[in-house]
Design an enzyme around this catalytic site. Sequence first.
Site: not given
Length: 360
Positions: A145, A195, A227, A251, A255
């Site tokens: 970000y 990752k 993942d 983020d 969700d």
Amino acid sequence: MGVQVRARIAVLPGDGVGPEVIAEAVKVLRAVAAARGHVLSFEEAPFGAAALSGGLLPLPAATLDACRSADAVLLGAVGGPEWDGLPPDRRPEAGLLALRRELRLYTNLRPVRAFGGVSSASPLRPETLEGTDFLIVRELTGGLYFGEPRGRTITDGRRAAVDSLVYSEEEIRRVARVAFEAARLRRGRVTSVDKANVLHSSQLWREVVCEVALDYPDVTLDHMLVDSAAMQMVRRPAAFDVLVMENMFGDILSDLGAGLVGSLGLLPSASLGAIGPSLYEPVHGTAPDIAGRGLANPAGAILSAALLLRYALGLPEEAALVETAVERALAGGARTADLAGGGPALSTAGFGDRVIALLG
Ligand code: IPM
Ligand code: MN
């Protein structure tokens, strides 16, 4: 009765359903304060699209000042479809990112819990959902970000764009510490999500988290690729305790966590720094499709107010009072439209009233 607390809270309702859900959170805070003899004052300030429409910046200087001089900030949501065409740095969301950065809120806590009574709103089988109670610790002021360089370029008439995922070891260390400290107060497990099979930044992330772990021999650490973490979260959500991760990974996975427990409307968050006021906001966005109609679920905002009582004001009993009231409301069948499955639903204010009636 315990010690009386006096506190000033900056209130940034923002856009979409923000003002509606924040009104309920403030209502609940006022009720708790009155019942327990605390003195809370609330100062509302323009923010996000609401500020942009008034010709101001998404984070006006006066709003930032109001936040800086408050004991805590309570925020609704930002954004709006009418600003969709704008570049990221001129959108309402830029105000939220600036606020997080200016207040140096490097940790975002997003507790994800299965609430009794609303498991039918979850896409998971009840036996998979049962016992789900984890905490996402999202790094909030670095990573993808905020990394430089970022932006768009045109070379020989061809468009290109760049975003950078940058972390220093210090940025990783400080948020990792928060995750380990939180795990100590919970079930003693940290899952670091990265990752590292592809990204340099993730390899550094893993290295530094391992170093921090040496100071917490009582906490179990494991590492999971992002993942795979997404899949495990759907298959075995109850296996997680504390997860710590890069800004955008957090983020996305928060969700996903909200989807698992049935509604984005249920989840609160707390953004904390090392010093200065902390920020409390529901995980959900502005939901422009239902804004202004009294349909939004204020639970996430009310539970964010509970986190404010706990972390910013040092009032854990009052926080628990609010959390228990929300749990009892849900368990007793209080439903806003997002959870009602087409059945009879309470309005946003109706849900807030139900919570207040159950404050006990
Ligand atoms: C969130 C939101 C924000 C984010 C947006 C509105 C900038 O999605 O708090 O999760 O991406 O951090
Ligand atoms: Mn988000």
